[in-house]
Design a protein around this motif. Structure first.
Motif, PDB file in Angstrom:
ATOM      1  N   LEU A 113      26.555  -6.940   9.229  1.00  0.00           N
ATOM      2  CA  LEU A 113      27.905  -7.279   8.762  1.00  0.00           C
ATOM      3  C   LEU A 113      27.862  -7.819   7.333  1.00  0.00           C
ATOM      4  O   LEU A 113      27.073  -8.705   7.009  1.00  0.00           O
ATOM      5  CB  LEU A 113      28.507  -8.343   9.692  1.00  0.00           C
ATOM      6  N   ILE A 114      28.714  -7.256   6.510  1.00  0.00           N
ATOM      7  CA  ILE A 114      28.891  -7.780   5.152  1.00  0.00           C
ATOM      8  C   ILE A 114      30.215  -8.514   5.149  1.00  0.00           C
ATOM      9  O   ILE A 114      31.219  -7.965   5.616  1.00  0.00           O
ATOM     10  CB  ILE A 114      28.918  -6.628   4.124  1.00  0.00           C
ATOM     11  N   ASP A 115      30.228  -9.737   4.693  1.00  0.00           N
ATOM     12  CA  ASP A 115      31.533 -10.383   4.622  1.00  0.00           C
ATOM     13  C   ASP A 115      31.839 -10.965   3.259  1.00  0.00           C
ATOM     14  O   ASP A 115      30.970 -11.412   2.522  1.00  0.00           O
ATOM     15  CB  ASP A 115      31.752 -11.395   5.751  1.00  0.00           C
ATOM     16  N   LEU A 116      33.116 -10.876   2.933  1.00  0.00           N
ATOM     17  CA  LEU A 116      33.630 -11.366   1.667  1.00  0.00           C
ATOM     18  C   LEU A 116      34.746 -12.333   2.021  1.00  0.00           C
ATOM     19  O   LEU A 116      35.602 -11.996   2.845  1.00  0.00           O
ATOM     20  CB  LEU A 116      34.183 -10.174   0.861  1.00  0.00           C
ATOM     21  N   GLY A 117      34.712 -13.500   1.432  1.00  0.00           N
ATOM     22  CA  GLY A 117      35.719 -14.470   1.856  1.00  0.00           C
ATOM     23  C   GLY A 117      36.130 -15.425   0.769  1.00  0.00           C
ATOM     24  O   GLY A 117      35.619 -15.395  -0.355  1.00  0.00           O
ATOM     25  N   PHE A 118      37.071 -16.277   1.117  1.00  0.00           N
ATOM     26  CA  PHE A 118      37.480 -17.341   0.219  1.00  0.00           C
ATOM     27  C   PHE A 118      37.581 -18.642   1.007  1.00  0.00           C
ATOM     28  O   PHE A 118      37.626 -18.644   2.246  1.00  0.00           O
ATOM     29  CB  PHE A 118      38.828 -17.026  -0.452  1.00  0.00           C
ATOM     30  N   LYS A 119      37.608 -19.715   0.282  1.00  0.00           N
ATOM     31  CA  LYS A 119      37.728 -21.023   0.892  1.00  0.00           C
ATOM     32  C   LYS A 119      38.592 -21.859  -0.041  1.00  0.00           C
ATOM     33  O   LYS A 119      38.338 -21.896  -1.252  1.00  0.00           O
ATOM     34  CB  LYS A 119      36.324 -21.631   0.987  1.00  0.00           C
ATOM     35  N   TYR A 120      39.621 -22.475   0.505  1.00  0.00           N
ATOM     36  CA  TYR A 120      40.520 -23.228  -0.354  1.00  0.00           C
ATOM     37  C   TYR A 120      40.743 -24.626   0.229  1.00  0.00           C
ATOM     38  O   TYR A 120      41.242 -24.772   1.338  1.00  0.00           O
ATOM     39  CB  TYR A 120      41.851 -22.486  -0.506  1.00  0.00           C
ATOM     40  N   ALA A 121      40.361 -25.617  -0.521  1.00  0.00           N
ATOM     41  CA  ALA A 121      40.555 -27.007  -0.085  1.00  0.00           C
ATOM     42  C   ALA A 121      41.979 -27.418  -0.432  1.00  0.00           C
ATOM     43  O   ALA A 121      42.280 -27.728  -1.582  1.00  0.00           O
ATOM     44  CB  ALA A 121      39.540 -27.916  -0.759  1.00  0.00           C
ATOM     45  N   LEU A 122      42.842 -27.378   0.561  1.00  0.00           N
ATOM     46  CA  LEU A 122      44.257 -27.632   0.352  1.00  0.00           C
ATOM     47  C   LEU A 122      44.549 -29.130   0.241  1.00  0.00           C
ATOM     48  O   LEU A 122      45.306 -29.564  -0.615  1.00  0.00           O
ATOM     49  CB  LEU A 122      45.040 -27.028   1.526  1.00  0.00           C
ATOM     50  N   LYS A 163      31.253  -3.418   8.593  1.00  0.00           N
ATOM     51  CA  LYS A 163      29.988  -2.962   9.167  1.00  0.00           C
ATOM     52  C   LYS A 163      29.670  -1.595   8.576  1.00  0.00           C
ATOM     53  O   LYS A 163      30.188  -0.572   9.041  1.00  0.00           O
ATOM     54  CB  LYS A 163      30.110  -2.881  10.695  1.00  0.00           C
ATOM     55  N   PRO A 164      28.861  -1.539   7.540  1.00  0.00           N
ATOM     56  CA  PRO A 164      28.632  -0.265   6.864  1.00  0.00           C
ATOM     57  C   PRO A 164      27.736   0.683   7.662  1.00  0.00           C
ATOM     58  O   PRO A 164      27.732   1.883   7.407  1.00  0.00           O
ATOM     59  CB  PRO A 164      27.986  -0.655   5.540  1.00  0.00           C
ATOM     60  N   TYR A 165      26.956   0.169   8.601  1.00  0.00           N
ATOM     61  CA  TYR A 165      26.034   1.021   9.361  1.00  0.00           C
ATOM     62  C   TYR A 165      26.311   0.887  10.840  1.00  0.00           C
ATOM     63  O   TYR A 165      26.930  -0.078  11.283  1.00  0.00           O
ATOM     64  CB  TYR A 165      24.584   0.639   9.069  1.00  0.00           C
ATOM     65  N   LYS A 166      25.802   1.849  11.597  1.00  0.00           N
ATOM     66  CA  LYS A 166      25.939   1.784  13.047  1.00  0.00           C
ATOM     67  C   LYS A 166      24.761   1.022  13.613  1.00  0.00           C
ATOM     68  O   LYS A 166      23.618   1.443  13.473  1.00  0.00           O
ATOM     69  CB  LYS A 166      25.970   3.197  13.633  1.00  0.00           C
ATOM     70  N   VAL A 167      25.035  -0.097  14.239  1.00  0.00           N
ATOM     71  CA  VAL A 167      23.938  -0.855  14.837  1.00  0.00           C
ATOM     72  C   VAL A 167      24.079  -0.771  16.356  1.00  0.00           C
ATOM     73  O   VAL A 167      23.434   0.063  16.990  1.00  0.00           O
ATOM     74  CB  VAL A 167      23.920  -2.317  14.351  1.00  0.00           C
ATOM     75  N   TYR A 192      37.236   4.973   9.477  1.00  0.00           N
ATOM     76  CA  TYR A 192      36.529   3.985   8.658  1.00  0.00           C
ATOM     77  C   TYR A 192      37.109   2.585   8.840  1.00  0.00           C
ATOM     78  O   TYR A 192      36.384   1.597   8.815  1.00  0.00           O
ATOM     79  CB  TYR A 192      36.548   4.381   7.176  1.00  0.00           C
ATOM     80  N   SER A 193      38.423   2.517   9.079  1.00  0.00           N
ATOM     81  CA  SER A 193      39.058   1.202   9.223  1.00  0.00           C
ATOM     82  C   SER A 193      38.530   0.457  10.450  1.00  0.00           C
ATOM     83  O   SER A 193      38.646  -0.763  10.544  1.00  0.00           O
ATOM     84  CB  SER A 193      40.581   1.349   9.297  1.00  0.00           C
ATOM     85  N   ASN A 194      37.941   1.187  11.395  1.00  0.00           N
ATOM     86  CA  ASN A 194      37.349   0.536  12.570  1.00  0.00           C
ATOM     87  C   ASN A 194      36.181  -0.375  12.205  1.00  0.00           C
ATOM     88  O   ASN A 194      35.765  -1.201  13.004  1.00  0.00           O
ATOM     89  CB  ASN A 194      36.835   1.595  13.553  1.00  0.00           C
ATOM     90  N   ARG A 195      35.650  -0.193  11.031  1.00  0.00           N
ATOM     91  CA  ARG A 195      34.490  -0.980  10.617  1.00  0.00           C
ATOM     92  C   ARG A 195      34.880  -2.375  10.117  1.00  0.00           C
ATOM     93  O   ARG A 195      34.020  -3.205   9.884  1.00  0.00           O
ATOM     94  CB  ARG A 195      33.743  -0.254   9.490  1.00  0.00           C
ATOM     95  N   PHE A 196      36.176  -2.599   9.958  1.00  0.00           N
ATOM     96  CA  PHE A 196      36.604  -3.866   9.377  1.00  0.00           C
ATOM     97  C   PHE A 196      36.911  -4.918  10.442  1.00  0.00           C
ATOM     98  O   PHE A 196      37.377  -4.602  11.535  1.00  0.00           O
ATOM     99  CB  PHE A 196      37.852  -3.667   8.503  1.00  0.00           C
ATOM    100  N   SER A 197      36.649  -6.134  10.085  1.00  0.00           N
ATOM    101  CA  SER A 197      37.017  -7.255  10.948  1.00  0.00           C
ATOM    102  C   SER A 197      37.450  -8.407  10.051  1.00  0.00           C
ATOM    103  O   SER A 197      37.115  -8.450   8.858  1.00  0.00           O
ATOM    104  CB  SER A 197      35.830  -7.659  11.825  1.00  0.00           C
ATOM    105  N   TYR A 198      38.190  -9.344  10.638  1.00  0.00           N
ATOM    106  CA  TYR A 198      38.773 -10.412   9.832  1.00  0.00           C
ATOM    107  C   TYR A 198      38.644 -11.749  10.544  1.00  0.00           C
ATOM    108  O   TYR A 198      38.594 -11.794  11.775  1.00  0.00           O
ATOM    109  CB  TYR A 198      40.259 -10.129   9.559  1.00  0.00           C
ATOM    110  N   PHE A 199      38.611 -12.793   9.743  1.00  0.00           N
ATOM    111  CA  PHE A 199      38.518 -14.134  10.321  1.00  0.00           C
ATOM    112  C   PHE A 199      39.335 -15.093   9.468  1.00  0.00           C
ATOM    113  O   PHE A 199      39.255 -15.069   8.237  1.00  0.00           O
ATOM    114  CB  PHE A 199      37.051 -14.576  10.369  1.00  0.00           C
ATOM    115  N   ALA A 200      40.131 -15.900  10.131  1.00  0.00           N
ATOM    116  CA  ALA A 200      40.907 -16.925   9.424  1.00  0.00           C
ATOM    117  C   ALA A 200      40.746 -18.246  10.156  1.00  0.00           C
ATOM    118  O   ALA A 200      40.665 -18.269  11.394  1.00  0.00           O
ATOM    119  CB  ALA A 200      42.374 -16.537   9.372  1.00  0.00           C
TER     120      ALA A 200
END
Lengths: 181, 307
Positions: free
Chosen positions: B116-125, B147-151, B159-167
């Motif tokens: 899994l490759i993840d890109l994120g942000f963090k904001y101290a409100l 998830k760029p590869y099949k594990v 391709y959109s099935n490879r994406f996941s999100y977290f908040a």
């Protein structure tokens, strides 16, 4: 008549004493330490001071948390690991300037203040040299002195021993104004 | 005459005495009006064991993270044959966090788990204030995973099935210089349910809690727990899911913060361990893990202004 005059003198003196309190709410304090890897330097303009010219009493205090460092991590370590600013939020000096100063005339007066320096919750008796400058009726003070970490139980772990000097040089400069109620 | 002289001295002395105490009370009045400062270092690092904390990397600072989870200590995959899991690694995470401002970070990381490759942000409100005018800190976290590869999942038709999100919203309070606590409600979305099984939800809520108790200035113990609110995970007849729980110690050396921990979760990224923790503390299915966090200050070297 003689008594009346005496009483008048008495009140006049009292009034003078009342005016002889000087305060400063924005004293500059900076600390500096020369270390092999990187010099440590921090500044604040949030020092407070009260000087009673009649008695020579001098109170000085600075919030530890207000010291600003260039590097955020240095500031955090200064507060968290060395000064423990949540436990000991202030550093202070309370003492007396023994020299008699004529604050009505311009001049630069070398003075020394003797009293208790409290840093990191540890009190030390110190005599700190400084100057009082009177210029066009404004009073300002400056001092430059050394604080030894060990004197105030500020421990430096052996692991980072070489990054941090054992003595810290402190400079302060304060411009006072007459206290108004 | 003598009587008056006495009175005179008395009056003068009284005035001086009053002035002296006045100096102290003026001093107290001056210091009473000082502004509250934001509470510093609720946690020593931006990550504990499982959770990210409310702490942010400061402006122009780069945090380099290496997080590791070894194999099962005991059970069929542990014991002496794998040197108590040290021969295996269930997940390795390498990440970077950069402070665009003191309160806003961007981060990037790559996990071995599901690659899994993840890109994120963090904001101290919100930051906790020393006078409790703000009694807690609030930091928002957002992440997008790819998830760029099949594990384990090999059904990425689209391709959109490879994406996941977290908040997540992280709420923390430093109760004392030694004790800090945080709770964090979160939300996970996997475009393709993970694990890909019948009944597995695409999205679910989660709640995490973590605490740190400092034993010395540089050494503390941490506990970290998460719970996904998922019927699929709760009532599954074929696979048992467990709540991730980590226990560890934290050591600070100056620029580095080390965490050595034990956890039942195999994965490091929230998206992964909240979705798929099938190992439990019982039966030796927990592992040694560590986190190394190293801050690099990319601000220009300080030029002394000292005379």
């Amino acid at each position: 008549m003689k008594y009346l005059l005496m009483l008048l003198t008495c009140f006049a003196t009292a009034k003078q004493v009342g005016q002889a309190i000087y305060v400063c709410k924005n004293a500059n304090v900076s600390l500096y330490s020369k270390a092999p890897i990187e010099d440590i330097e921090a500044k604040t303009a949030k020092g407070t001071s009260v000087y009673n010219a009649a008695t020579g009493d001098i109170n000085f205090s600075v919030p530890i948390r207000s010291f600003k460092f260039d590097k955020a991590l240095m500031e955090e370590h200064f507060n968290e690991n060395y000064m423990e600013s949540e436990k000991y939020p202030q550093a202070s000096f309370k003492g007396k300037i023994s020299n008699a100063i004529n604050l009505s005339g311009d001049g630069i007066y070398p003075v020394s203040a003797t009293g208790i320096l409290e840093v990191h919750g540890v009190k030390q008796n110190r005599t700190i040299p400084g100057t009082i400058t009177v210029h066009n009726g404004t009073v300002s003070m400056a001092a430059d002195f050394i604080v030894k970490c060990a004197d105030h139980h500020i421990t430096i772990p052996t692991l980072v021993f070489h990054n941090i000097a054992e003595t810290i040089r402190i400079q302060m400069a304060a411009n006072y104004e007459i206290y108004k109620k | 005459m003598k009587k008056y002289l006495f009175l005179f001295t008395f009056l003068i002395a009284g005035q001086i005495a009053r002035a002296q105490t006045a100096a102290d009370s003026i001093m107290n009045a001056l210091n009473a009006t000082t502004k509250p400062e934001p509470v510093m270092a609720t946690f020593k690092s931006t990550w504990l064991i499982l959770s990210q904390t409310t702490e942010t990397v400061k402006k122009n600072n780069l945090n380099f993270l290496v997080v590791h989870r070894f194999g099962d200590i005991g059970g069929p995959n542990g014991g002496g044959q794998t040197f108590f899991g040290l021969d295996a690694s269930t997940d390795i995470y390498i990440g970077f966090e950069y402070g665009l401002t003191d309160n806003f970070n961007i981060d990037f990381g790559r996990s071995k788990f599901e690659q899994l490759i993840d890109l994120g942000f963090k904001y101290a409100l919100l930051r906790q204030k020393s006078d409790d005018s703000t009694p807690f800190a609030l930091t928002l976290i957002g992440k997008a995973g790819l998830k760029p590869y099949k594990v384990n999942t090999n059904v990425f038709y689209e391709y959109s099935n490879r994406f996941s999100y977290f908040a997540q919203a992280v709420i923390a309070r430093k109760f004392s210089p030694a004790f800090s606590l945080q709770i964090a409600p979160g939300f996970v979305r996997n475009n393709l349910p993970f694990p890909y099984l019948p009944g597995s939800e695409k999205q679910f809520f989660s709640l995490s809690g973590a605490a740190r108790l400092k034993l010395t200035k540089r050494f503390g113990v941490v506990v970290d727990y998460s719970h996904p609110f998922s019927d699929f995970r709760k009532n599954n007849s074929s696979i048992n899911f467990y709540d991730p729980l980590g226990l560890g110690i934290e050591i600070e050396t100056g620029g580095h913060v080390f965490t050595i921990n034990f956890t039942n979760a195999k994965a490091i990224s929230q998206i992964n361990y909240l979705s798929d923790t099938e190992s439990k503390w019982a039966g030796g299915q927990f592992r040694i893990g560590f986190t190394i966090s190293r801050i690099f200050d990319l601000n220009p070297r300080h030029k002394s202004t000292w005379k």
